[in-house]
Write a protein that holds these residues in place. Structure first.
Motif, PDB file in Angstrom:
ATOM      1  N   GLY A  95       0.822  -1.196   0.000  1.00  0.00           N
ATOM      2  CA  GLY A  95       0.000   0.000   0.000  1.00  0.00           C
ATOM      3  C   GLY A  95       0.859   1.251   0.000  1.00  0.00           C
ATOM      4  O   GLY A  95       2.015   1.256  -0.409  1.00  0.00           O
ATOM      5  N   ARG A  96       0.301   2.325   0.476  1.00  0.00           N
ATOM      6  CA  ARG A  96       1.037   3.574   0.603  1.00  0.00           C
ATOM      7  C   ARG A  96       0.938   4.032   2.050  1.00  0.00           C
ATOM      8  O   ARG A  96      -0.005   3.700   2.764  1.00  0.00           O
ATOM      9  N   GLY A  97       1.897   4.812   2.446  1.00  0.00           N
ATOM     10  CA  GLY A  97       1.841   5.412   3.767  1.00  0.00           C
ATOM     11  C   GLY A  97       1.284   6.818   3.673  1.00  0.00           C
ATOM     12  O   GLY A  97       1.052   7.347   2.588  1.00  0.00           O
ATOM     13  N   VAL A  98       1.072   7.413   4.817  1.00  0.00           N
ATOM     14  CA  VAL A  98       0.583   8.793   4.852  1.00  0.00           C
ATOM     15  C   VAL A  98       1.217   9.489   6.043  1.00  0.00           C
ATOM     16  O   VAL A  98       1.446   8.884   7.095  1.00  0.00           O
ATOM     17  N   ASP A  99       1.551  10.744   5.869  1.00  0.00           N
ATOM     18  CA  ASP A  99       2.136  11.555   6.935  1.00  0.00           C
ATOM     19  C   ASP A  99       1.005  12.036   7.837  1.00  0.00           C
ATOM     20  O   ASP A  99       0.349  13.042   7.552  1.00  0.00           O
ATOM     21  N   THR A 100       0.765  11.295   8.905  1.00  0.00           N
ATOM     22  CA  THR A 100      -0.383  11.607   9.773  1.00  0.00           C
ATOM     23  C   THR A 100      -0.149  12.831  10.648  1.00  0.00           C
ATOM     24  O   THR A 100      -1.089  13.320  11.271  1.00  0.00           O
ATOM     25  N   GLU A 101       1.086  13.309  10.701  1.00  0.00           N
ATOM     26  CA  GLU A 101       1.336  14.560  11.430  1.00  0.00           C
ATOM     27  C   GLU A 101       0.993  15.765  10.567  1.00  0.00           C
ATOM     28  O   GLU A 101       0.423  16.745  11.049  1.00  0.00           O
ATOM     29  N   LEU A 102       1.363  15.684   9.274  1.00  0.00           N
ATOM     30  CA  LEU A 102       1.022  16.784   8.372  1.00  0.00           C
ATOM     31  C   LEU A 102      -0.462  16.779   8.039  1.00  0.00           C
ATOM     32  O   LEU A 102      -1.149  17.806   8.158  1.00  0.00           O
ATOM     33  N   PHE A 103      -0.951  15.620   7.607  1.00  0.00           N
ATOM     34  CA  PHE A 103      -2.365  15.510   7.243  1.00  0.00           C
ATOM     35  C   PHE A 103      -3.134  15.099   8.494  1.00  0.00           C
ATOM     36  O   PHE A 103      -3.192  13.923   8.868  1.00  0.00           O
ATOM     37  N   ASN A 104      -3.734  16.096   9.121  1.00  0.00           N
ATOM     38  CA  ASN A 104      -4.270  15.938  10.467  1.00  0.00           C
ATOM     39  C   ASN A 104      -5.485  16.843  10.623  1.00  0.00           C
ATOM     40  O   ASN A 104      -5.487  17.970  10.113  1.00  0.00           O
ATOM     41  N   PRO A 105      -6.525  16.386  11.342  1.00  0.00           N
ATOM     42  CA  PRO A 105      -7.687  17.257  11.563  1.00  0.00           C
ATOM     43  C   PRO A 105      -7.334  18.583  12.239  1.00  0.00           C
ATOM     44  O   PRO A 105      -8.082  19.569  12.105  1.00  0.00           O
ATOM     45  N   SER A 106      -6.210  18.616  12.944  1.00  0.00           N
ATOM     46  CA  SER A 106      -5.810  19.865  13.616  1.00  0.00           C
ATOM     47  C   SER A 106      -5.451  20.960  12.623  1.00  0.00           C
ATOM     48  O   SER A 106      -5.361  22.143  12.991  1.00  0.00           O
ATOM     49  N   GLN A 107      -5.261  20.599  11.329  1.00  0.00           N
ATOM     50  CA  GLN A 107      -4.953  21.596  10.308  1.00  0.00           C
ATOM     51  C   GLN A 107      -6.199  22.335   9.825  1.00  0.00           C
ATOM     52  O   GLN A 107      -6.098  23.250   9.004  1.00  0.00           O
ATOM     53  N   ARG A 108      -7.349  21.963  10.343  1.00  0.00           N
ATOM     54  CA  ARG A 108      -8.587  22.620   9.914  1.00  0.00           C
ATOM     55  C   ARG A 108      -8.554  24.093  10.291  1.00  0.00           C
ATOM     56  O   ARG A 108      -8.231  24.464  11.422  1.00  0.00           O
ATOM     57  N   ASP A 109      -8.907  24.942   9.346  1.00  0.00           N
ATOM     58  CA  ASP A 109      -8.930  26.397   9.524  1.00  0.00           C
ATOM     59  C   ASP A 109     -10.371  26.871   9.355  1.00  0.00           C
ATOM     60  O   ASP A 109     -10.875  26.961   8.233  1.00  0.00           O
ATOM     61  N   GLU A 110     -11.004  27.153  10.466  1.00  0.00           N
ATOM     62  CA  GLU A 110     -12.419  27.534  10.410  1.00  0.00           C
ATOM     63  C   GLU A 110     -12.631  28.828   9.642  1.00  0.00           C
ATOM     64  O   GLU A 110     -13.654  29.005   8.967  1.00  0.00           O
TER      65      GLU A 110
ATOM     66  N   THR B  79      -4.026   3.450  -9.419  1.00  0.00           N
ATOM     67  CA  THR B  79      -3.606   2.141  -8.930  1.00  0.00           C
ATOM     68  C   THR B  79      -3.712   2.067  -7.410  1.00  0.00           C
ATOM     69  O   THR B  79      -3.877   0.989  -6.846  1.00  0.00           O
ATOM     70  N   PHE B  80      -3.617   3.201  -6.749  1.00  0.00           N
ATOM     71  CA  PHE B  80      -3.793   3.230  -5.291  1.00  0.00           C
ATOM     72  C   PHE B  80      -4.718   4.376  -4.879  1.00  0.00           C
ATOM     73  O   PHE B  80      -5.794   4.154  -4.365  1.00  0.00           O
ATOM     74  N   GLY B  81      -4.291   5.604  -5.107  1.00  0.00           N
ATOM     75  CA  GLY B  81      -5.099   6.747  -4.694  1.00  0.00           C
ATOM     76  C   GLY B  81      -4.606   7.323  -3.382  1.00  0.00           C
ATOM     77  O   GLY B  81      -5.328   7.307  -2.374  1.00  0.00           O
ATOM     78  N   LEU B  82      -3.379   7.839  -3.389  1.00  0.00           N
ATOM     79  CA  LEU B  82      -2.795   8.382  -2.166  1.00  0.00           C
ATOM     80  C   LEU B  82      -3.613   9.539  -1.612  1.00  0.00           C
ATOM     81  O   LEU B  82      -3.690   9.719  -0.395  1.00  0.00           O
ATOM     82  N   VAL B  83      -4.243  10.303  -2.494  1.00  0.00           N
ATOM     83  CA  VAL B  83      -5.040  11.447  -2.030  1.00  0.00           C
ATOM     84  C   VAL B  83      -6.207  10.994  -1.153  1.00  0.00           C
ATOM     85  O   VAL B  83      -6.643  11.722  -0.254  1.00  0.00           O
ATOM     86  N   VAL B  84      -6.715   9.799  -1.423  1.00  0.00           N
ATOM     87  CA  VAL B  84      -7.806   9.267  -0.591  1.00  0.00           C
ATOM     88  C   VAL B  84      -7.314   9.050   0.832  1.00  0.00           C
ATOM     89  O   VAL B  84      -7.991   9.420   1.807  1.00  0.00           O
ATOM     90  N   LEU B  85      -6.131   8.479   0.960  1.00  0.00           N
ATOM     91  CA  LEU B  85      -5.558   8.232   2.287  1.00  0.00           C
ATOM     92  C   LEU B  85      -5.226   9.545   2.996  1.00  0.00           C
ATOM     93  O   LEU B  85      -5.412   9.670   4.209  1.00  0.00           O
ATOM     94  N   GLU B  86      -4.743  10.526   2.257  1.00  0.00           N
ATOM     95  CA  GLU B  86      -4.443  11.833   2.853  1.00  0.00           C
ATOM     96  C   GLU B  86      -5.712  12.525   3.346  1.00  0.00           C
ATOM     97  O   GLU B  86      -5.709  13.157   4.412  1.00  0.00           O
ATOM     98  N   ALA B  87      -6.778  12.405   2.597  1.00  0.00           N
ATOM     99  CA  ALA B  87      -8.049  12.979   3.032  1.00  0.00           C
ATOM    100  C   ALA B  87      -8.538  12.307   4.314  1.00  0.00           C
ATOM    101  O   ALA B  87      -8.982  12.974   5.259  1.00  0.00           O
ATOM    102  N   MET B  88      -8.457  10.990   4.356  1.00  0.00           N
ATOM    103  CA  MET B  88      -8.909  10.261   5.539  1.00  0.00           C
ATOM    104  C   MET B  88      -8.049  10.613   6.754  1.00  0.00           C
ATOM    105  O   MET B  88      -8.567  10.761   7.869  1.00  0.00           O
ATOM    106  N   ALA B  89      -6.733  10.761   6.551  1.00  0.00           N
ATOM    107  CA  ALA B  89      -5.859  11.159   7.650  1.00  0.00           C
ATOM    108  C   ALA B  89      -6.236  12.544   8.168  1.00  0.00           C
ATOM    109  O   ALA B  89      -6.039  12.856   9.350  1.00  0.00           O
TER     110      ALA B  89
END
Length: 546
Positions: free
Chosen positions: A241-256, A356-366
């Motif tokens: 599969g692919r990995g994802v940077d869960t520190e960068l792609f994080n709900p805490s990055q949300r900007d209201e 073939t994988f869809g890394l953006v999907v994993l980044e969105a979920m992270a």
């Protein structure tokens, strides 16, 4: 005579291994590289939670089709480069020339060789590399212990074709990351597409089945089926599969504040992240957007990405003209800006069926964003239907639109956001790259074990006739095979270049696209484009060349 051959090898350390055969199984050089029993024991006893110490100091030639542009292949390859370099491997990188360098290794002392080529007209991020000689690459980098091919296409195919001509090729591992056949079906007209798909299958089956190829990484079950059909040996297939940077792609990055700017009236913010190109499913996404507008559903669609070819990007943007008040194009984003775009959205829409994988999907979920995706390709293996998002039959626009409506339910949105984040946290880059490292170690160990395998009769003959064979016969045979392979590359390259140049020309591409879509071009929003395309074609064909 043996002494003379040895002196000749010492004087030319950078040349290809043209004189080495399996008959040298008892050579001193192999003995120095590995003691099979002790190394086998060390690989067996080492913890799989650690980097294999066997690889430290080994030379790896990493060949990638993309390094610099913002895409999944570049990001995946860069994470592997950083990981292997950090753990003590010697790396040399070979990649096509690129106009972009937004993504590049942070370690500056890694050798990097850029190969010239012809940028694809519809996607200048990718390049068809001009024919080259393996010997020249080795001279500018080094002769490797391992060759790793990331998403092999024009560069990787040339490597595989020339490697298989050697008497003793290095061990090869490849990562199948781009489904070229799916792209061909979408980008080329009918007969050309069918021929391209058939030819790709033949070429890939031929190259991937060579004895030098130890491992073929594949990202999803659909790609495994394709590889088996093409003729790749099932024993060499390893899912990765692919990995994802869960520190960068994080709900805490949300900007209201940013969310409020995008949706000032409380609309649902939908996001799509990918390169803007026809094969990414933008026609489907445009249909979804139009249906939502017709149903008066409150939404804003954030499209993140771009294309170095402005005409290709303009064609995609025109698809959204009827709903332009609901659509925001950001252009390319990376790093914290990209993470903010993910996390500040409510729902990720993935409409491509060529991934073939869809890394953006994993980044969105992270980032804590649930996903709706068409049920084809890599996302089918990532999304847990009904838990982290929804999968929709590839051509079912109605169901896709209905599922977007469901996310007006805030409790459902919140629950799926938590589940999506939890799933992504189990797929880190460290875990993925560690799996690659262990496959590299096992591949090299097996390669060296077979190289040392005792063949008493052959070894006796080799010791008697090694000088003659290595000094006269083998260089002639191998050089002939290499030159023939390079000639074949030139012929195939010219065939591919002619198709790409013709199809990439804006007259042929636009007119060809319209001819393939006769049933829809007379819809109101396509009619002007239809007339414009043929007027432009007629004007260019009748204007005298200066």
């Amino acid at each position: 005579m043996e002494k003379a051959a040895a002196e000749q090898q010492q004087q030319q350390p950078q040349q290809l291994e043209l004189m080495v055969t399996d008959d040298q199984a008892s050579a001193t050089e192999s003995d120095a590289q590995i003691q099979p029993k002790s190394k086998s024991q060390s690989l067996a006893t080492e913890s799989r939670d650690d980097f294999p110490s066997f690889l430290k100091g080994k030379r790896l030639l990493l060949v990638t089709e993309s390094l610099g542009p913002v895409n999944g292949v570049s990001r995946t390859t860069l994470m592997l480069i950083e990981y292997l370099r950090k753990n003590g491997m010697q790396l040399a990188i070979v990649a096509p020339h690129s106009k972009q360098s937004r993504l590049k290794p942070s370690v500056q002392d890694t050798s990097e060789l850029r190969l010239p080529g012809y940028p694809l007209p519809y996607n200048p991020d990718l390049t068809v590399v001009y024919p080259f000689q393996l010997e020249d690459v080795y001279k500018q980098t080094f002769k490797p212990d391992i060759v790793y091919l990331a998403s092999p296409a024009s560069t990787g195919f040339q490597f595989l074709l020339q490697i298989r001509q050697l008497q003793e090729p290095p061990v090869v591992l490849l990562n199948f990351q781009t489904d070229l056949s799916a792209y061909s079906e979408i980008l080329f007209p009918g007969p050309v597409a069918r021929f391209s798909v058939w030819l790709l299958g033949v070429v890939q089956g031929f190259l991937f089945s060579h004895r030098s190829v130890h491992t073929i990484f594949y990202p999803s079950s659909g790609i495994r089926r394709y590889l088996l059909k093409a003729g790749a040996p099932s024993s060499r297939l390893v899912q990765l599969g692919r990995g994802v940077d869960t520190e960068l792609f994080n709900p805490s990055q949300r900007d209201e504040a940013y969310h409020k700017e995008l949706a000032p009236n409380g609309e649902l913010v939908l996001v799509c992240v990918c390169r803007i190109a026809p094969e990414k499913g933008f026609d489907f996404l445009a249909q979804v957007a139009r249906r939502l507008v017709e149903q008066s559903f409150p939404f804003k669609l954030l499209i993140v990405g771009g294309n170095l070819n402005p005409e290709v990007e303009a064609d995609v943007r025109r698809l959204f003209d009827p709903v332009k008040d609901h659509v925001i194009f950001t252009g390319f984003l990376t790093g914290a800006s990209l993470a903010r775009a993910y996390a500040s959205s409510d729902l990720f829409l993935h409409c491509s069926i060529t991934e073939t994988f869809g890394l953006v999907v994993l980044e969105a979920m992270a980032s804590g964003v649930p996903v709706i995706a068409r049920d084809e390709g890599g996302p089918s293996d990532i999304i847990r239907h009904g838990t982290t998002g929804y999968l929709v039959p590839p051509q079912d626009v109605d169901t896709f639109v209905d599922l977007v409506h469901r996310f007006s339910d805030k409790p459902l949105l919140s629950t799926m956001a938590v589940d999506a984040r939890q799933y992504a946290c189990d797929t880190t880059w460290d875990k993925i790259n560690k799996r690659v490292a262990w496959q590299l170690a096992e591949g090299l160990h097996e390669h060296l074990r077979l190289k040392r395998k005792k063949r008493p009769i052959r070894n006796w003959l080799a010791n008697r006739y090694y000088g003659f064979k290595s000094g006269v016969v083998q260089p002639i045979v191998v050089r002939f095979r290499l030159n023939f392979a390079i000639l074949l590359v030139y012929i195939v390259w010219m065939m591919a270049a002619i198709v790409l140049i013709i199809y990439g020309n804006k007259v042929f591409s636009r007119t060809g696209h319209l001819l393939r879509n006769i049933p829809v071009i007379f819809q109101e929003n396509h009619y002007q484009t239809f007339k414009q395309g043929f007027r432009e074609a007629f004007k260019q064909l009748t204007t005298p060349q200066k």
